[in-house]
Design a protein around this motif. Structure first.
Motif, PDB file in Angstrom:
ATOM      1  N   TYR A  16      16.805  45.942  67.012  1.00 42.98           N
ATOM      2  CA  TYR A  16      17.580  46.621  65.968  1.00 42.98           C
ATOM      3  C   TYR A  16      16.660  47.660  65.375  1.00 42.98           C
ATOM      4  O   TYR A  16      15.852  47.353  64.514  1.00 42.98           O
ATOM      5  N   THR A  19      12.992  46.675  64.638  1.00 44.53           N
ATOM      6  CA  THR A  19      12.858  45.229  64.813  1.00 44.53           C
ATOM      7  C   THR A  19      13.172  44.818  66.244  1.00 44.53           C
ATOM      8  O   THR A  19      14.242  45.130  66.758  1.00 44.53           O
ATOM      9  N   ALA A  21      14.322  41.926  67.990  1.00 41.13           N
ATOM     10  CA  ALA A  21      14.895  40.624  67.659  1.00 41.13           C
ATOM     11  C   ALA A  21      14.690  39.632  68.797  1.00 41.13           C
ATOM     12  O   ALA A  21      14.427  38.454  68.572  1.00 41.13           O
ATOM     13  N   ALA A  40      11.687  29.743  63.527  1.00 41.73           N
ATOM     14  CA  ALA A  40      11.743  30.149  62.130  1.00 41.73           C
ATOM     15  C   ALA A  40      12.906  31.106  61.908  1.00 41.73           C
ATOM     16  O   ALA A  40      13.423  31.710  62.841  1.00 41.73           O
ATOM     17  N   SER A  41      13.275  31.230  60.662  1.00 45.06           N
ATOM     18  CA  SER A  41      14.331  32.181  60.309  1.00 45.06           C
ATOM     19  C   SER A  41      13.919  33.580  60.736  1.00 45.06           C
ATOM     20  O   SER A  41      12.787  33.998  60.523  1.00 45.06           O
ATOM     21  N   GLY A  42      14.848  34.271  61.371  1.00 42.32           N
ATOM     22  CA  GLY A  42      14.544  35.620  61.814  1.00 42.32           C
ATOM     23  C   GLY A  42      13.852  35.687  63.155  1.00 42.32           C
ATOM     24  O   GLY A  42      13.442  36.753  63.590  1.00 42.32           O
ATOM     25  N   SER A  43      13.736  34.537  63.838  1.00 44.43           N
ATOM     26  CA  SER A  43      13.013  34.553  65.103  1.00 44.43           C
ATOM     27  C   SER A  43      13.900  34.992  66.265  1.00 44.43           C
ATOM     28  O   SER A  43      13.428  35.095  67.387  1.00 44.43           O
ATOM     29  N   GLY A  44      15.184  35.243  66.001  1.00 46.28           N
ATOM     30  CA  GLY A  44      16.030  35.803  67.051  1.00 46.28           C
ATOM     31  C   GLY A  44      16.978  34.816  67.698  1.00 46.28           C
ATOM     32  O   GLY A  44      17.590  35.120  68.719  1.00 46.28           O
ATOM     33  N   LYS A  45      17.142  33.658  67.127  1.00 44.60           N
ATOM     34  CA  LYS A  45      17.997  32.643  67.733  1.00 44.60           C
ATOM     35  C   LYS A  45      19.454  33.099  67.817  1.00 44.60           C
ATOM     36  O   LYS A  45      20.078  33.023  68.873  1.00 44.60           O
ATOM     37  N   SER A  46      19.961  33.550  66.678  1.00 42.17           N
ATOM     38  CA  SER A  46      21.377  33.975  66.672  1.00 42.17           C
ATOM     39  C   SER A  46      21.587  35.128  67.636  1.00 42.17           C
ATOM     40  O   SER A  46      22.577  35.180  68.362  1.00 42.17           O
ATOM     41  N   THR A  47      20.651  36.053  67.624  1.00 39.60           N
ATOM     42  CA  THR A  47      20.776  37.201  68.507  1.00 39.60           C
ATOM     43  C   THR A  47      20.840  36.750  69.965  1.00 39.60           C
ATOM     44  O   THR A  47      21.695  37.208  70.737  1.00 39.60           O
ATOM     45  N   GLU A 168      23.852  26.632  64.252  1.00 35.20           N
ATOM     46  CA  GLU A 168      23.758  25.788  63.065  1.00 35.20           C
ATOM     47  C   GLU A 168      25.089  25.110  62.741  1.00 35.20           C
ATOM     48  O   GLU A 168      25.655  25.321  61.662  1.00 35.20           O
ATOM     49  N   HIS A 201      17.845  24.093  62.568  1.00 36.65           N
ATOM     50  CA  HIS A 201      16.540  23.963  61.911  1.00 36.65           C
ATOM     51  C   HIS A 201      16.184  22.503  61.725  1.00 36.65           C
ATOM     52  O   HIS A 201      15.147  22.179  61.155  1.00 36.65           O
TER      53      HIS A 201
ATOM     54  N   SER C 594      26.324  44.922  66.391  1.00 39.96           N
ATOM     55  CA  SER C 594      25.376  43.955  65.841  1.00 39.96           C
ATOM     56  C   SER C 594      25.571  43.832  64.340  1.00 39.96           C
ATOM     57  O   SER C 594      25.431  42.775  63.763  1.00 39.96           O
ATOM     58  N   GLU C 595      25.976  44.940  63.679  1.00 40.03           N
ATOM     59  CA  GLU C 595      26.167  44.888  62.237  1.00 40.03           C
ATOM     60  C   GLU C 595      27.323  43.961  61.874  1.00 40.03           C
ATOM     61  O   GLU C 595      27.222  43.166  60.966  1.00 40.03           O
ATOM     62  N   ARG C 598      26.590  40.444  62.038  1.00 42.09           N
ATOM     63  CA  ARG C 598      25.753  39.988  60.928  1.00 42.09           C
ATOM     64  C   ARG C 598      26.563  39.423  59.784  1.00 42.09           C
ATOM     65  O   ARG C 598      26.051  38.722  58.941  1.00 42.09           O
TER      66      ARG C 598
HETATM   67  N1  LIG Z   1      22.123  44.087  62.621  1.00 43.44           N
HETATM   68  C1  LIG Z   1      20.806  44.016  62.457  1.00 43.44           C
HETATM   69  N2  LIG Z   1      20.115  45.106  62.075  1.00 43.44           N
HETATM   70  C2  LIG Z   1      18.789  45.063  61.916  1.00 43.44           C
HETATM   71  N3  LIG Z   1      18.064  43.976  62.125  1.00 43.44           N
HETATM   72  C3  LIG Z   1      18.685  42.845  62.499  1.00 43.44           C
HETATM   73  C4  LIG Z   1      20.086  42.807  62.679  1.00 43.44           C
HETATM   74  N4  LIG Z   1      20.430  41.579  63.080  1.00 43.44           N
HETATM   75  C5  LIG Z   1      19.297  40.865  63.116  1.00 43.44           C
HETATM   76  N5  LIG Z   1      18.253  41.622  62.784  1.00 43.44           N
HETATM   77  C6  LIG Z   1      16.856  41.196  62.751  1.00 43.44           C
HETATM   78  O1  LIG Z   1      16.589  40.616  64.003  1.00 43.44           O
HETATM   79  C7  LIG Z   1      15.752  39.487  63.850  1.00 43.44           C
HETATM   80  C8  LIG Z   1      16.397  38.271  64.494  1.00 43.44           C
HETATM   81  O2  LIG Z   1      17.580  37.949  63.821  1.00 43.44           O
HETATM   82  P1  LIG Z   1      18.403  36.629  64.165  1.00 43.44           P
HETATM   83  O3  LIG Z   1      19.613  36.630  63.331  1.00 43.44           O
HETATM   84  O4  LIG Z   1      18.596  36.529  65.616  1.00 43.44           O
HETATM   85  O5  LIG Z   1      17.438  35.480  63.657  1.00 43.44           O
HETATM   86  P2  LIG Z   1      17.702  33.917  63.588  1.00 43.44           P
HETATM   87  O6  LIG Z   1      16.646  33.290  64.402  1.00 43.44           O
HETATM   88  O7  LIG Z   1      19.082  33.583  63.939  1.00 43.44           O
HETATM   89  O8  LIG Z   1      17.441  33.629  62.069  1.00 43.44           O
HETATM   90  P3  LIG Z   1      18.100  32.510  61.115  1.00 43.44           P
HETATM   91  O9  LIG Z   1      17.493  31.204  61.475  1.00 43.44           O
HETATM   92  O10 LIG Z   1      17.692  32.911  59.758  1.00 43.44           O
HETATM   93  O11 LIG Z   1      19.567  32.542  61.341  1.00 43.44           O
HETATM   94  C9  LIG Z   1      15.525  39.334  62.363  1.00 43.44           C
HETATM   95  O12 LIG Z   1      14.283  39.909  62.052  1.00 43.44           O
HETATM   96  C10 LIG Z   1      16.616  40.123  61.742  1.00 43.44           C
HETATM   97  O13 LIG Z   1      16.200  40.666  60.523  1.00 43.44           O
END
Ligand SMILES: Nc1ncnc2c1ncn2[C@@H]1O[C@H](COP(=O)(O)OP(=O)(O)OP(=O)(O)O)[C@@H](O)[C@H]1O
Ligand SMILES: [Mg+2]
Lengths: 228, 176, 600
Positions: A16, A19, A21, A40-47, A168, A201, C594-595, C598
């Motif tokens: 992104y 970033t 992801a 960890a949060s933000g580690s890219g799991k959801s992506t 989750e 988590h 992606s937005e 979110r």
């Molecule tokens: N639409 C977006 N625009 C910019 N950055 C994004 C976007 N979506 C995700 N990110 C960034 O990509 C990284 C991975 O996001 P992701 O949602 O995959 O994390 P996650 O592991 O699911 O976190 P969590 O456990 O908090 O849900 C994060 O740093 C997040 O800030």
């Protein structure tokens, strides 16, 4: 391992802007696999999950589902694939608040052409297994967060998909109810060979699953044993 | 917590007198109960006997406090093994995890690996417990979930520490 | 949003007032009897109603958003009253800002309005001045109304507002709401069947129409609920299920918008029927014929000039035909009633009469007849006719015939008709004055054209075009008001629909993530926007038509309520519904990015 995996991703990368992801992630799921995805949060799991479910096209790499490459399919085909072959659970907001819980769960069945009464019966069974049959006739907007979440799980399992992606799924549940949710998912995996990929988590949740995949800064970590 | 393993690993950083060792130990691990001198000299004597450490210098005067000890290659191997071998996920015996991670940090070993492997062992145990729970009667469910909850607490600490490692490493590095 | 609605509302009302003021200035004659004033008031009221609807919708929308924001203030310890004050101030500021901008922009609107033509009527920019009072009062009233509609309802349950907006099932509307409507329909049916024209019937009709209008407003929630239930019952169509449940869960906004829209449509369709009554007067119809078929002007000429003038007239461009016919007058002395001195007699066969006046009906050749009612007291009276008035009595140039026994009807000619076949008639006719009728291409310029050509300077049209113009203006006004009503109503509906659609975007995204096909969601969006508008418009237009028919049936006229405005409005409503549905579909179903993910 069989030649074609149920789900296989190779060299996935998603950015992104600045970033990163997900960085060149490889993952493979076969029928009956039960995988916990932690990190960890933000580690890219959801992506990563979104890529595997075919909602988010990766910047690099490819995702294969039952021998088809998702990136080459049209949006409608991918939707159809999700509708029939995948179950997807998100933590919040994926129920239609105006519909009752049972109607929400019926949706995938109705959309794949099942008769209304059949769909209803199957949906009630799924809700019952998750302990929310009592509120099945309430509108989704009028139940608690945890009840809604369990209904969302019911919707993901009701059509017995080949794979369930759950982000989750127990985020707003207490341990005992979380156990019930995982028991439903695991028994589906045992009975029907459904593959599970559960983002969590919670180690108790992860301990229901056979394999633990950890992400850090967008990368999938080597299994612990391969370290050092 | 294995006190002697910790002492041996402290010796790894640099040759030391028993007195310095005790000071070091108290600084990093003795928050709850300072170590007795006797235990330090006892351990050092055993290291010397087992070839894990050797005396490099004997000062003037008499008594054990004159000797300066240094770790041997065998000693390093023992520390290695101790640090990297995950413990049984016994509910009451994980306290050495904290020590092993600390030592790994101080000695520049891979603390991540220590955590990862302990996590793996914990997870394995939890999986077994979940399996057991599914077929268990009510009484058994209680004991199984009790253990699950404790393992979960350990794991939460493991995750938290994993996130703090960089900061900790800096702190430990500064102390050494 | 509130500011926008305030601006749109203020601008619309100011425009209407300006047009009214200009019209009063330009056509002072129309305002004599207060009828026009009532009409202007009615128009302003209808439009103000729509503006209020718009204000309510936008005000309530932001009320929900505000409630979320303001709940933080409440947590900080602000009292409910103070919070409401903050909310009211916010709305007031937004609405006032919008209104003031509208007032500022209004002068720029004047040239635009000046270009507007309603029927034949146009108003120059200079006359389009609603007056200082309106410039001050309208924004103030719009602001006040917005605040009242947006904030006051919050008093009822501002504490529960948030939870209510999501949680509580909207209570099913009570069945009694349908009663006034049924009563109204019953009364109107009675009026249509009884066809009485007396005072009592007029009051009954008025009551029926009022019941109809009020009943329609009352029945809207029931109607929406019914539509929703119908959609739910329609098998396993997922889009219908989704749309039906949504309607059931949050009918308030739809009800509000539909009510305003329906009331407007109802009034407009009804008003159109009133215009029909005007359109069916003979004056209007004949005037309309001038514009669509042919113009007829006429005058009289001395016998000596007739042939020459007729030939010259026929040469004038745009003249199709010239008809001349001898006109005899009575010898007044023979009459005991001077009134009869004004009687004239036309010498013509029935065929010639039909050419002079196409409306001739019931004429019999070879008989002396009268047009319209018999002007002579004694049916057996003998009347002496002469070539000109005050003609010196000369037996060679006068004939005496018995008074007409029967009559026929016509529209432009009057008097007695004497068949040319009677003995001696030809002789007097040869020196008698002649009536001349000039038939020209349709339009309203024949008089002027003849005058310009130097022939027949006294010729004048048989019909006063002012009647026609008045009715045409009335009709155009009805359509213009209809357009404004529809526009405002649809705008309010669009705002509400899009707002709900956007609020639902997160849910839609996750549904799509779950594999619900985009077209299913799109379809439910279509259904949700289209069905209430379409259903509501059908209801309103049908009832309006019914009300119009009732009015026209009153007093035993034989007029049918016109279908053309009904169909035009239905088409416009359908088109607007499609447009709004399309807008909301676009607003909600952009591709997943992606937005949007979110949001989940
Ligand atoms: N639409 C977006 N625009 C910019 N950055 C994004 C976007 N979506 C995700 N990110 C960034 O990509 C990284 C991975 O996001 P992701 O949602 O995959 O994390 P996650 O592991 O699911 O976190 P969590 O456990 O908090 O849900 C994060 O740093 C997040 O800030
Ligand atoms: Mg996430």
């Amino acid at each position: 391992m069989s030649a074609t995996a149920l789900v296989e991703a190779r060299g996935l990368s998603v950015s992104y802007g600045e970033t990163k992801a997900v960085r060149s992630a490889d993952i493979r799921l076969d029928a009956g696999d039960r995988v916990a995805l932690m990190g960890a949060s933000g580690s890219g799991k959801s992506t990563l999950l979104h890529c595997l479910a075919g909602v988010l096209p990766p910047d690099e790499g490819e995702v294969w589902f039952e021998g088809q490459r998702l990136n080459t399919l049209r949006d409608g085909q991918r939707s159809d694939l999700r509708l029939r072959r995948m179950g997807v659970v998100f933590q919040f907001g994926d129920l239609v608040p105006e519909l009752t819980l049972v109607e929400n769960v019926m949706l995938p069945l109705l959309l794949t052409g099942q008769r209304r009464d059949q769909a209803r019966r199957a949906a009630m069974d799924a809700l019952d297994a998750l302990g929310v049959a009592a509120v099945a006739e309430r509108r989704a907007g009028a139940v608690s967060g945890g009840q809604a979440q369990r209904a969302a799980v019911a919707r993901a399992v009701v059509h017995e998909p080949a794979v369930i992606f759950a982000d989750e799924p127990t985020g707003s549940l207490d341990t005992v109810n979380a156990e019930a949710v995982l028991d439903v998912l695991v028994s589906l995996a045992t009975d029907r060979g459904t593959a599970l990929l559960v983002v969590t988590h919670d180690h108790q949740v992860a301990s229901h699953l056979d394999r633990l995949v950890t992400m850090r800064d967008g990368a999938i970590l080597e299994p612990a044993a391969a370290r050092r | 917590m294995s006190t002697s393993s910790v002492l041996l690993s402290l010796l790894e950083r640099s040759p030391a007198h028993g007195y310095t060792l005790k000071q070091d130990f108290d600084l990093h691990f003795g928050q709850r109960r300072p170590l007795a001198f006797g235990q330090v000299y006892q351990s050092l004597a055993r290291f010397e006997r087992d070839g894990l450490a050797e005396v490099v210098e004997v000062g003037p005067g008499a008594g054990p406090e004159r000797k300066r000890y240094q770790i041997t290659p065998d000693g390093v191997t023992v520390v290695d093994r101790w640090v990297y071998t995950p413990q049984d996920p016994d509910v009451f015996a994980t306290s050495s995890l904290f020590a092993r991670v600390s030592v790994a940090l101080m000695s520049g070993r891979l603390a991540e690996s220590v955590l990862d492997e302990q996590r793996a062992v914990h997870m394995e145990r939890m999986r077994a417990l979940q399996q057991q729970r599914r077929g268990a009667g009510p009484a058994e469910v209680l004991s199984v979930t009790y253990e699950l909850a404790h393992l979960d607490a350990d794991l939460r600490w493991i995750e938290d520490s994993g996130k703090r490692l960089d900061a900790l490493r800096a702190a430990f590095g500064g102390a050494s | 949003m509130v500011a926008l609605a305030g601006a749109a509302g203020t601008l619309t009302i100011l425009s209407v007032l300006a047009v009214a003021a200009a019209d009063r200035e330009l056509n002072p004659g129309r305002y004599g009897d207060g009828g026009m004033d009532r009409m202007v008031t009615a128009i302003v009221a209808i439009i103000a109603l729509q503006v209020a609807g718009l204000a309510a919708v936008t005000g309530r929308l932001s009320a929900v958003m505000r409630a979320r924001r303001l709940s933080n203030l409440r947590l900080l310890g602000l009292s409910a009253g103070r919070t409401r004050l903050v909310a009211a101030t916010e709305v007031a500021v937004a609405a006032a800002a919008g209104s003031i901008v509208a007032v500022a922009v209004f002068p720029a609107m004047r040239p635009v309005l000046a270009r507007l033509r309603v029927g034949e009527q146009a108003w120059p920019a200079s006359a389009l001045d609603p007056g200082v009072l309106a410039l001050v009062a309208v924004p103030a009233l719009v602001t006040a109304a917005t605040v009242a509609l947006a904030v006051l309802p919050e008093q009822l349950g501002s504490r529960q507002a948030l939870s209510q907006s999501r949680q509580s099932e909207a209570p099913a509307p009570a069945w009694w709401r349908v009663i006034p409507l049924l009563l109204g329909v019953g009364v109107c049916l009675y009026v249509q069947i009884a066809r009485r024209g007396d005072e009592g019937a007029a009051n009954i009709m008025l009551a029926g129409l009022l019941l109809l209008g009020a009943g329609m407003v009352l029945v809207v929630p029931l109607f929406v609920q019914f539509v929703a239930a119908f959609m739910l019952r329609a098998g396993r169509q997922v889009p219908l299920l989704l749309a039906g449940r949504r309607l059931q869960a949050q009918p308030a906004a739809v009800n509000r918008v539909i009510t305003g829209l329906l009331l407007g449509l109802f009034l407009v369709v009804g008003a159109r029927a009133v215009v029909v009554a005007f359109e069916n007067t003979p004056q209007y119809r004949a005037a309309a014929r001038q514009l669509t078929e042919e113009q007829r002007v006429g005058t009289t000429l001395p016998a000596a000039e007739v042939d020459e003038v007729a030939a010259r007239t026929l040469a004038v461009p745009g003249v199709r035909q010239v008809i001349t016919y001898p006109i005899l007058t009575t010898a007044c002395d023979d009459f005991f009633d001077p009134h009869h001195c004004r009687e004239i007699a036309i010498v013509a066969t029935c065929a010639q009469l039909a050419a002079i006046d196409p409306a001739v009906e019931g004429c019999r050749d070879g008989e002396v007849m009268a047009v319209g009612s018999l002007p002579f007291k004694a049916a057996t009276l003998a009347i002496t006719w002469m070539p000109q008035r005050n003609f010196a009595p000369d037996p060679a140039y006068s004939i005496t015939v018995s008074a007409p026994q029967d009559t026929f009807t016509a529209s432009t000619i009057y008097g007695v008709v004497i068949p040319p076949s009677l003995p001696q008639v030809a002789e007097i006719a040869s020196i008698a004055d002649n009536g001349i009728v000039v038939i020209g291409d349709p339009g309203r310029d024949l008089e002027q054209r003849l005058r310009d050509a130097g022939v027949l300077p006294n010729a004048h049209s048989h019909w006063d075009m002012a009647d026609y113009d008045f009715v045409a203006t009335l009709r155009s006004t009805v359509y213009t008001v209809a357009a404004v009503v529809m526009g405002l109503g649809l705008l309010a509906f669009a705002i509400a629909a899009i707002d709900r659609a956007i609020a639902r975007r997160r849910e839609l995204t996750s549904l799509r993530l779950a594999g619900i096909p985009a077209h299913t969601l799109r379809r439910s969006q279509w259904v949700e926007a289209l069905v209430p508008i379409a259903g509501g418009a059908v209801l309103a237009i049908a009832l309006g038509h019914f009300a119009g028919a009732t009015y026209l049936a009153f007093g035993d006229t034989d007029l049918a309520a016109p279908w053309e405005p009904t169909l035009i409005l239905a088409a416009a409503a359908a088109f607007g519904g499609v447009l709004i549905a399309a807008l909301t579909v676009v607003a909600t179903t952009q591709p997943i990015t992606s937005e949007t993910i979110r949001f989940e």
